[in-house]
Design a protein around this motif. Sequence first.
Motif, PDB file in Angstrom:
ATOM      1  N   VAL A  91       5.713   9.243  -3.163  1.00 40.70           N
ATOM      2  CA  VAL A  91       5.835   7.861  -2.693  1.00 40.70           C
ATOM      3  C   VAL A  91       6.002   7.920  -1.173  1.00 40.70           C
ATOM      4  O   VAL A  91       6.476   8.916  -0.624  1.00 40.70           O
ATOM      5  CB  VAL A  91       7.015   7.115  -3.349  1.00 40.70           C
ATOM      6  CG1 VAL A  91       6.744   6.865  -4.815  1.00 40.70           C
ATOM      7  CG2 VAL A  91       8.311   7.897  -3.201  1.00 40.70           C
ATOM      8  N   PHE A  92       5.625   6.849  -0.495  1.00 39.97           N
ATOM      9  CA  PHE A  92       5.551   6.887   0.963  1.00 39.97           C
ATOM     10  C   PHE A  92       6.396   5.816   1.644  1.00 39.97           C
ATOM     11  O   PHE A  92       6.374   5.703   2.864  1.00 39.97           O
ATOM     12  CB  PHE A  92       4.093   6.741   1.409  1.00 39.97           C
ATOM     13  CG  PHE A  92       3.192   7.798   0.842  1.00 39.97           C
ATOM     14  CD1 PHE A  92       3.072   9.024   1.473  1.00 39.97           C
ATOM     15  CD2 PHE A  92       2.494   7.595  -0.330  1.00 39.97           C
ATOM     16  CE1 PHE A  92       2.264  10.017   0.955  1.00 39.97           C
ATOM     17  CE2 PHE A  92       1.675   8.570  -0.863  1.00 39.97           C
ATOM     18  CZ  PHE A  92       1.562   9.787  -0.215  1.00 39.97           C
ATOM     19  N   PRO A 120      -5.967   3.126   1.511  1.00 40.45           N
ATOM     20  CA  PRO A 120      -6.850   1.965   1.616  1.00 40.45           C
ATOM     21  C   PRO A 120      -6.440   0.931   2.664  1.00 40.45           C
ATOM     22  O   PRO A 120      -7.305   0.241   3.206  1.00 40.45           O
ATOM     23  CB  PRO A 120      -6.806   1.362   0.199  1.00 40.45           C
ATOM     24  CG  PRO A 120      -6.587   2.551  -0.675  1.00 40.45           C
ATOM     25  CD  PRO A 120      -5.656   3.433   0.103  1.00 40.45           C
ATOM     26  N   PHE A 121      -5.152   0.815   2.980  1.00 41.67           N
ATOM     27  CA  PHE A 121      -4.751  -0.172   3.996  1.00 41.67           C
ATOM     28  C   PHE A 121      -5.483   0.090   5.309  1.00 41.67           C
ATOM     29  O   PHE A 121      -6.026  -0.834   5.934  1.00 41.67           O
ATOM     30  CB  PHE A 121      -3.236  -0.147   4.228  1.00 41.67           C
ATOM     31  CG  PHE A 121      -2.795  -1.133   5.284  1.00 41.67           C
ATOM     32  CD1 PHE A 121      -2.531  -2.454   4.950  1.00 41.67           C
ATOM     33  CD2 PHE A 121      -2.666  -0.752   6.623  1.00 41.67           C
ATOM     34  CE1 PHE A 121      -2.153  -3.379   5.919  1.00 41.67           C
ATOM     35  CE2 PHE A 121      -2.285  -1.665   7.600  1.00 41.67           C
ATOM     36  CZ  PHE A 121      -2.023  -2.982   7.239  1.00 41.67           C
ATOM     37  N   ALA A 168       0.834  -1.211   0.000  1.00 41.91           N
ATOM     38  CA  ALA A 168       0.000   0.000   0.000  1.00 41.91           C
ATOM     39  C   ALA A 168       0.859   1.248   0.000  1.00 41.91           C
ATOM     40  O   ALA A 168       0.583   2.212  -0.734  1.00 41.91           O
ATOM     41  CB  ALA A 168      -0.929  -0.002   1.209  1.00 41.91           C
ATOM     42  N   TYR A 169       1.912   1.258   0.806  1.00 43.52           N
ATOM     43  CA  TYR A 169       2.743   2.461   0.936  1.00 43.52           C
ATOM     44  C   TYR A 169       3.696   2.646  -0.237  1.00 43.52           C
ATOM     45  O   TYR A 169       4.365   3.669  -0.332  1.00 43.52           O
ATOM     46  CB  TYR A 169       3.504   2.439   2.267  1.00 43.52           C
ATOM     47  CG  TYR A 169       2.694   3.079   3.374  1.00 43.52           C
ATOM     48  CD1 TYR A 169       2.925   4.379   3.768  1.00 43.52           C
ATOM     49  CD2 TYR A 169       1.655   2.386   3.993  1.00 43.52           C
ATOM     50  CE1 TYR A 169       2.173   4.992   4.753  1.00 43.52           C
ATOM     51  CE2 TYR A 169       0.890   2.977   4.978  1.00 43.52           C
ATOM     52  CZ  TYR A 169       1.148   4.282   5.356  1.00 43.52           C
ATOM     53  OH  TYR A 169       0.388   4.879   6.317  1.00 43.52           O
ATOM     54  N   SER A 227       3.993   9.884   9.795  1.00 40.09           N
ATOM     55  CA  SER A 227       2.621   9.392   9.649  1.00 40.09           C
ATOM     56  C   SER A 227       2.033   8.895  10.964  1.00 40.09           C
ATOM     57  O   SER A 227       0.823   8.764  11.104  1.00 40.09           O
ATOM     58  CB  SER A 227       2.563   8.271   8.612  1.00 40.09           C
ATOM     59  OG  SER A 227       3.304   7.151   9.033  1.00 40.09           O
ATOM     60  N   GLY A 228       2.892   8.637  11.935  1.00 40.81           N
ATOM     61  CA  GLY A 228       2.424   8.182  13.241  1.00 40.81           C
ATOM     62  C   GLY A 228       3.610   7.716  14.065  1.00 40.81           C
ATOM     63  O   GLY A 228       4.766   7.864  13.641  1.00 40.81           O
ATOM     64  N   VAL A 229       3.342   7.168  15.240  1.00 43.31           N
ATOM     65  CA  VAL A 229       4.426   6.719  16.110  1.00 43.31           C
ATOM     66  C   VAL A 229       4.137   5.314  16.637  1.00 43.31           C
ATOM     67  O   VAL A 229       2.989   4.964  16.924  1.00 43.31           O
ATOM     68  CB  VAL A 229       4.641   7.679  17.309  1.00 43.31           C
ATOM     69  CG1 VAL A 229       5.170   9.017  16.827  1.00 43.31           C
ATOM     70  CG2 VAL A 229       3.368   7.861  18.126  1.00 43.31           C
ATOM     71  N   PHE A 230       5.192   4.522  16.730  1.00 44.98           N
ATOM     72  CA  PHE A 230       5.106   3.203  17.349  1.00 44.98           C
ATOM     73  C   PHE A 230       5.428   3.314  18.835  1.00 44.98           C
ATOM     74  O   PHE A 230       6.349   4.024  19.229  1.00 44.98           O
ATOM     75  CB  PHE A 230       6.102   2.234  16.710  1.00 44.98           C
ATOM     76  CG  PHE A 230       5.639   1.613  15.431  1.00 44.98           C
ATOM     77  CD1 PHE A 230       4.678   0.615  15.440  1.00 44.98           C
ATOM     78  CD2 PHE A 230       6.161   2.027  14.211  1.00 44.98           C
ATOM     79  CE1 PHE A 230       4.244   0.030  14.259  1.00 44.98           C
ATOM     80  CE2 PHE A 230       5.739   1.451  13.023  1.00 44.98           C
ATOM     81  CZ  PHE A 230       4.777   0.452  13.054  1.00 44.98           C
TER      82      PHE A 230
END
Length: 474
Positions: free
Chosen positions: A455-456, A60-61, A52-53, A352-355
Amino acid sequence: MAGLVYDLLLYIPISLVIFFFIVRTSRRRRLRLPPGNLGLPFVGETLQLIAAYKTENPEPFIDERVNKFGPIFTTHVFGEPTVFSADPETNRFIVQNEGKLFECSYPGSISNLLGKHSLLLMKGSLHKRMHSLTMSFANSSIIRDHLLVDIDRLVRLNMDSWTDRIFLMEEAKKITFELTVKQLMSFDPGEWSESLRKEYVLVIEGFFSLPLPLFSTTYRRAIKARTKVAEALSLIVRQRRKESNESGGEKKNDMLEALLATGDGGFSDEEIVDFLLALLVAGYETTSTIMTLAVKFLTETPLALAQLKEEHEEIRAKKMMGREGLEWSDYKSMPFTQCVVNETLRVANIISGVFRRAMTDIDIKGYTIPKGWKVFASFRAVHLDHDHFKDARTFNPWRWQSNSGATSPGNVFTPFGGGPRLCPGYELARVELSVFLHHLITRFSWVPAEEDKLVFFPTTRTQKRYPIIVQRRN
């Protein structure tokens, strides 16, 4: 006999798979895990996430899983069961409980390349202390009184060499790296800083590779580059330590000086090198990408670009003849620029976020996150959610104007994270982008040299480094 052996060989792996699913289902029911799909044994849904990335539209993921399971769902990525959150309240809960219920957790490749003493990996009181120190070197008063003049000068210096076709992302990276080197160690651009930057490119490429030198050429190259960077920084640290110990030595107003002057026994050379290395990565990669994407989004939104030009031409017209340099009052008179900055941060989602990892079993929203499980607080999913932002996937800087009614609570717009690990350079990044846009708009006109797309994976960037043809304005 051969048939019996064949049957056993076939039966054992099938039995193991069945056992795996039975145990997994039983544990899910007992712990009230968020709904979801753990995918295949061992692999999970990692391949679907990466696939997806690698497209222009990775949404969509998460979209498909949110529609099916809700904003909090269970998956299995990068070798571990993981709870994904696309819920702003849950994201806020995760980042605010850093060090209490959750702890930072990153892939081994990133940990090894940054070093165990980097700010990203520090925990507890040491992290709090170093985070505070970093923020003290990037707050509004420091930027106004000390950093703005260097930001303005280095942006203009780099743009002086622009002619014809340039790769904007590469030029932005040069600018942000030179700015960061200046702020951390008081070095002006030169052969040393450019040589160091080229090694940094190799280090960053290794962040999302397999952390096994024998099997990954990229990671092996990154480790070698990391060693070279550490050696170069160590030499500077030793030199500055010697100068600071000499009576009457000149004191410099930079991060390295503050690290060397810290009491309580101070920091070792290795600790300082790891710390500086990680800050150089942070200042180099993210801000340069934001600069590039701001220009891309503006180029694709002519009305926004026209209004931004009007704002900056007005600032330039008010300045005295021959005074190109921006002052703090100029920065504070850029209301539409700040709308553009906000919207670029919201749409681009460089982080995009954090773990995080659960330090204990955690009950939230009627579910249980088991101790040891990874959680991923997705800022991107919230920023691009139509429930929080109208036409969320459209670049619209006007939504941030005070009379638009689009102001949103802090837990919905979180481009710099939050909690104890809020990015300490958030204000500095905004100033750098604003100054960059001012000089780009007032000095040049441009058109894309060719079509380029986002692209991601492994990081957010343009596929072709965003080539543009620039023309200097009179």
